[in-house]
Write a protein that holds these residues in place. Structure first.
Motif, PDB file in Angstrom:
ATOM      1  N   VAL A 148       0.856  -1.181   0.000  1.00 18.04           N
ATOM      2  CA  VAL A 148       0.000   0.000   0.000  1.00 18.04           C
ATOM      3  C   VAL A 148       0.899   1.240   0.000  1.00 18.04           C
ATOM      4  CG1 VAL A 148      -1.795   1.267   1.243  1.00 18.04           C
ATOM      5  CG2 VAL A 148      -1.786  -1.247   1.252  1.00 18.04           C
ATOM      6  N   VAL A 149       0.723   2.074  -1.010  1.00 22.60           N
ATOM      7  CA  VAL A 149       1.472   3.328  -1.117  1.00 22.60           C
ATOM      8  C   VAL A 149       0.523   4.459  -0.769  1.00 22.60           C
ATOM      9  CG1 VAL A 149       2.816   4.832  -2.629  1.00 22.60           C
ATOM     10  CG2 VAL A 149       2.955   2.341  -2.892  1.00 22.60           C
ATOM     11  N   THR A 150       0.830   5.161   0.298  1.00 23.62           N
ATOM     12  CA  THR A 150      -0.061   6.230   0.749  1.00 23.62           C
ATOM     13  C   THR A 150       0.354   7.600   0.227  1.00 23.62           C
ATOM     14  OG1 THR A 150       1.260   6.457   2.766  1.00 23.62           O
ATOM     15  CG2 THR A 150      -0.617   4.972   2.846  1.00 23.62           C
ATOM     16  N   GLY A 151       1.642   7.777  -0.144  1.00 20.99           N
ATOM     17  CA  GLY A 151       2.111   9.090  -0.608  1.00 20.99           C
ATOM     18  C   GLY A 151       2.135   9.197  -2.115  1.00 20.99           C
ATOM     19  N   ALA A 152       2.455  10.375  -2.602  1.00 19.83           N
ATOM     20  CA  ALA A 152       2.525  10.606  -4.051  1.00 19.83           C
ATOM     21  C   ALA A 152       3.788   9.964  -4.602  1.00 19.83           C
ATOM     22  CB  ALA A 152       2.535  12.106  -4.334  1.00 19.83           C
ATOM     23  N   THR A 153       3.693   9.374  -5.788  1.00 16.17           N
ATOM     24  CA  THR A 153       4.818   8.713  -6.435  1.00 16.17           C
ATOM     25  C   THR A 153       5.518   9.662  -7.397  1.00 16.17           C
ATOM     26  OG1 THR A 153       3.380   7.888  -8.181  1.00 16.17           O
ATOM     27  CG2 THR A 153       3.693   6.476  -6.244  1.00 16.17           C
ATOM     28  N   GLY A 154       6.834   9.446  -7.620  1.00 16.87           N
ATOM     29  CA  GLY A 154       7.602  10.276  -8.552  1.00 16.87           C
ATOM     30  C   GLY A 154       7.887   9.528  -9.834  1.00 16.87           C
ATOM     31  N   ASP A 155       8.782  10.139 -10.650  1.00 17.57           N
ATOM     32  CA  ASP A 155       9.114   9.535 -11.937  1.00 17.57           C
ATOM     33  C   ASP A 155      10.165   8.449 -11.810  1.00 17.57           C
ATOM     34  OD1 ASP A 155       7.343  11.231 -13.104  1.00 17.57           O
ATOM     35  OD2 ASP A 155       8.838  12.768 -13.582  1.00 17.57           O
ATOM     36  N   GLY A 156      10.789   8.333 -10.643  1.00 19.03           N
ATOM     37  CA  GLY A 156      11.736   7.244 -10.431  1.00 19.03           C
ATOM     38  C   GLY A 156      13.093   7.515 -11.053  1.00 19.03           C
ATOM     39  N   PRO A 157      13.877   6.455 -11.310  1.00 21.75           N
ATOM     40  CA  PRO A 157      15.247   6.598 -11.812  1.00 21.75           C
ATOM     41  C   PRO A 157      15.344   7.255 -13.180  1.00 21.75           C
ATOM     42  CG  PRO A 157      14.873   4.394 -10.939  1.00 21.75           C
ATOM     43  CD  PRO A 157      13.536   5.060 -11.031  1.00 21.75           C
ATOM     44  N   ALA A 158      14.265   7.162 -14.002  1.00 25.11           N
ATOM     45  CA  ALA A 158      14.337   7.734 -15.351  1.00 25.11           C
ATOM     46  C   ALA A 158      14.555   9.236 -15.289  1.00 25.11           C
ATOM     47  CB  ALA A 158      13.066   7.404 -16.125  1.00 25.11           C
ATOM     48  N   LYS A 159      13.809   9.927 -14.428  1.00 26.83           N
ATOM     49  CA  LYS A 159      13.944  11.376 -14.305  1.00 26.83           C
ATOM     50  C   LYS A 159      15.289  11.744 -13.705  1.00 26.83           C
ATOM     51  CE  LYS A 159      11.563  15.446 -12.489  1.00 26.83           C
ATOM     52  NZ  LYS A 159      10.400  15.936 -11.724  1.00 26.83           N
ATOM     53  N   GLN A 160      15.737  10.960 -12.729  1.00 24.83           N
ATOM     54  CA  GLN A 160      17.017  11.236 -12.094  1.00 24.83           C
ATOM     55  C   GLN A 160      18.166  11.051 -13.085  1.00 24.83           C
ATOM     56  OE1 GLN A 160      17.775   8.811  -8.707  1.00 24.83           O
ATOM     57  NE2 GLN A 160      19.694   9.850  -8.167  1.00 24.83           N
ATOM     58  N   ALA A 161      18.096  10.025 -13.925  1.00 22.85           N
ATOM     59  CA  ALA A 161      19.141   9.808 -14.908  1.00 22.85           C
ATOM     60  C   ALA A 161      19.173  10.919 -15.935  1.00 22.85           C
ATOM     61  CB  ALA A 161      18.948   8.451 -15.591  1.00 22.85           C
ATOM     62  N   ALA A 162      17.982  11.425 -16.324  1.00 24.23           N
ATOM     63  CA  ALA A 162      17.943  12.514 -17.292  1.00 24.23           C
ATOM     64  C   ALA A 162      18.526  13.784 -16.717  1.00 24.23           C
ATOM     65  CB  ALA A 162      16.503  12.742 -17.752  1.00 24.23           C
ATOM     66  N   ALA A 163      18.374  13.981 -15.409  1.00 26.22           N
ATOM     67  CA  ALA A 163      18.864  15.207 -14.798  1.00 26.22           C
ATOM     68  C   ALA A 163      20.383  15.238 -14.717  1.00 26.22           C
ATOM     69  CB  ALA A 163      18.266  15.360 -13.402  1.00 26.22           C
ATOM     70  N   VAL A 164      21.023  14.056 -14.596  1.00 28.55           N
ATOM     71  CA  VAL A 164      22.473  14.008 -14.444  1.00 28.55           C
ATOM     72  C   VAL A 164      23.149  13.511 -15.716  1.00 28.55           C
ATOM     73  CG1 VAL A 164      22.341  13.679 -11.957  1.00 28.55           C
ATOM     74  CG2 VAL A 164      22.328  11.678 -13.456  1.00 28.55           C
ATOM     75  N   GLU A 165      22.473  13.585 -16.851  1.00 33.11           N
ATOM     76  CA  GLU A 165      23.057  13.123 -18.105  1.00 33.11           C
ATOM     77  C   GLU A 165      24.259  13.994 -18.463  1.00 33.11           C
ATOM     78  OE1 GLU A 165      21.784  12.246 -22.758  1.00 33.11           O
ATOM     79  OE2 GLU A 165      20.363  13.131 -21.332  1.00 33.11           O
ATOM     80  N   ASP A 166      25.380  13.356 -18.830  1.00 28.73           N
ATOM     81  CA  ASP A 166      26.627  14.054 -19.133  1.00 28.73           C
ATOM     82  C   ASP A 166      26.699  14.327 -20.627  1.00 28.73           C
ATOM     83  OD1 ASP A 166      29.097  15.147 -19.204  1.00 28.73           O
ATOM     84  OD2 ASP A 166      30.195  13.376 -18.528  1.00 28.73           O
ATOM     85  N   THR A 167      26.629  15.618 -21.013  1.00 29.43           N
ATOM     86  CA  THR A 167      26.747  16.010 -22.421  1.00 29.43           C
ATOM     87  C   THR A 167      28.072  16.715 -22.706  1.00 29.43           C
ATOM     88  OG1 THR A 167      25.613  18.095 -21.957  1.00 29.43           O
ATOM     89  CG2 THR A 167      24.253  16.229 -22.643  1.00 29.43           C
ATOM     90  N   GLN A 168      28.974  16.720 -21.759  1.00 26.79           N
ATOM     91  CA  GLN A 168      30.249  17.406 -21.928  1.00 26.79           C
ATOM     92  C   GLN A 168      31.160  16.611 -22.864  1.00 26.79           C
ATOM     93  OE1 GLN A 168      32.371  17.878 -18.269  1.00 26.79           O
ATOM     94  NE2 GLN A 168      34.174  18.816 -19.220  1.00 26.79           N
ATOM     95  N   VAL A 169      31.966  17.355 -23.646  1.00 28.84           N
ATOM     96  CA  VAL A 169      32.944  16.723 -24.529  1.00 28.84           C
ATOM     97  C   VAL A 169      34.244  16.563 -23.752  1.00 28.84           C
ATOM     98  CG1 VAL A 169      34.230  16.902 -26.678  1.00 28.84           C
ATOM     99  CG2 VAL A 169      31.867  17.718 -26.561  1.00 28.84           C
ATOM    100  N   HIS A 170      34.694  15.325 -23.551  1.00 30.83           N
ATOM    101  CA  HIS A 170      35.883  15.037 -22.761  1.00 30.83           C
ATOM    102  C   HIS A 170      37.108  14.902 -23.644  1.00 30.83           C
ATOM    103  CE1 HIS A 170      33.725  14.124 -18.912  1.00 30.83           C
ATOM    104  NE2 HIS A 170      32.730  13.917 -19.763  1.00 30.83           N
ATOM    105  N   ASP A 171      38.262  15.086 -23.016  1.00 32.01           N
ATOM    106  CA  ASP A 171      39.536  14.859 -23.697  1.00 32.01           C
ATOM    107  C   ASP A 171      39.906  13.381 -23.533  1.00 32.01           C
ATOM    108  OD1 ASP A 171      41.949  14.968 -24.881  1.00 32.01           O
ATOM    109  OD2 ASP A 171      42.879  16.363 -23.478  1.00 32.01           O
ATOM    110  N   PHE A 172      40.323  12.745 -24.626  1.00 35.47           N
ATOM    111  CA  PHE A 172      40.561  11.288 -24.578  1.00 35.47           C
ATOM    112  C   PHE A 172      41.734  10.911 -23.687  1.00 35.47           C
ATOM    113  CE2 PHE A 172      44.449  10.587 -27.058  1.00 35.47           C
ATOM    114  CZ  PHE A 172      44.618  11.828 -27.646  1.00 35.47           C
ATOM    115  N   VAL A 173      42.596  11.876 -23.320  1.00 38.66           N
ATOM    116  CA  VAL A 173      43.774  11.548 -22.515  1.00 38.66           C
ATOM    117  C   VAL A 173      43.381  11.211 -21.084  1.00 38.66           C
ATOM    118  CG1 VAL A 173      45.988  12.421 -21.668  1.00 38.66           C
ATOM    119  CG2 VAL A 173      45.224  12.981 -23.989  1.00 38.66           C
ATOM    120  N   ASN A 174      42.382  11.905 -20.516  1.00 34.15           N
ATOM    121  CA  ASN A 174      42.044  11.767 -19.099  1.00 34.15           C
ATOM    122  C   ASN A 174      40.854  10.847 -18.850  1.00 34.15           C
ATOM    123  OD1 ASN A 174      44.069  13.681 -18.464  1.00 34.15           O
ATOM    124  ND2 ASN A 174      42.657  15.357 -18.931  1.00 34.15           N
TER     125      ASN A 174
END
Length: 274
Positions: A148-174
């Motif tokens: 039984v879930v009494t509280g409001a539910t969220g979007d779960g891991p999908a929303k969290q993963a979208a928020a921390v998605e890495d779009t930065q261009v990295h240097d191949f050396v590091n």
């Protein structure tokens, strides 16, 4: 003669020394006048020494008299101002600024208001708390029960993963894991040697050398943002871009356990076999 007192500076001694000699010789005259010349020299030297020793004092006395006369001549009259009276009038302080009156009337201590409220339920008595169990207690679960879930539910891991998605261009050396062509870099250059078509203009002009290019290996392995960093010309630059766009997908780079975008730089050689 030997027992008598001899005066070496007397004229008798000179007569004995210059006996039967030419007394008109200069040495005889100089010796006779040496005592008088010595006295004159001492007198003149003493006089000059005294004058030199006393000259500063004489000059200071002369200048002191002239300076005193100048000070007496340049005396000025100084006018002293009158002392102000002791009882000076005191300026009263400015009157206090009175703020304007408020629009509404304010009472400093308003009278208390008594409100009659009807109690709907009786307050809890001490005897009612004897059998009460307000604290935590153990509850045995039922294997066939439902969640039984009494509280409001969220979007779960999908929303969290979208928020921390890495779009930065990295240097191949590091990077933890660098991007690579399937089979290794040797396979990539083997692909280039087979795919490159030597431009006719470069063959006619005997243009040979390296074209330095850069590109981004995306998270899915595709090559994007292909640029020529150092050109060779005669159609070789365009040919290098063409073969990179047609390249198979690479294995993407990994940073912190996730696939990331990586910038890569390589030289592409153009050589005419002789």
């Amino acid at each position: 003669m030997l027992g008598s007192k001899i005066d070496l500076f007397g004229n008798e001694w000179l007569d004995i020394v210059f006996d039967q000699k030419n007394k008109s010789y200069g040495a005889y005259a100089l010796r006779r006048q040496s005592s008088s010349d010595t006295v004159k020299a001492l007198f003149i030297a003493g006089t000059l020494f005294v004058l030199l020793f006393l000259s500063p004092k004489i000059i200071s006395l002369i200048k002191g008299n002239s300076t005193l006369d100048e000070h007496l001549e340049t005396t000025r009259v100084v006018t002293v101002q009158a002392i102000p009276p002791a009882d000076k009038p005191v300026t009263p302080p400015p009157a206090a600024i009175v703020p304007p009156r408020a629009k509404e009337t304010h009472v400093k201590f308003p009278p208390p208001i008594v409100v009659d409220r009807t109690v709907e339920t009786d307050p809890v008595q001490l005897k009612d708390l004897v059998n009460a169990t307000p604290g935590q207690k153990n509850i045995v679960g039922d294997p066939d029960g439902q969640v039984v879930v009494t509280g409001a539910t969220g979007d779960g891991p999908a929303k969290q993963a979208a928020a921390v998605e890495d779009t930065q261009v990295h240097d191949f050396v590091n990077l933890e894991v660098q991007p690579s062509f399937p089979g290794g870099i040797d396979k990539f250059y083997s692909y280039l040697s087979k795919a490159i078509r030597y431009p006719e203009l470069a063959q006619e002009a005997n243009v040979q050398g390296k074209v330095f290019v850069s590109f981004i290996v995306e998270k899915d392995g595709a090559l994007t943002d292909i640029k020529v960093e150092r050109k060779l010309g005669a159609g070789t630059d365009e040919e290098a871009i063409r073969v990179l766009k047609a390249s198979p997908k690479w294995t993407p780079g990994i940073q912190n356990g996730r696939k990331v975008r990586v910038k890569y730089n390589i030289p592409i050689s153009f050589s005419l076999g002789q």
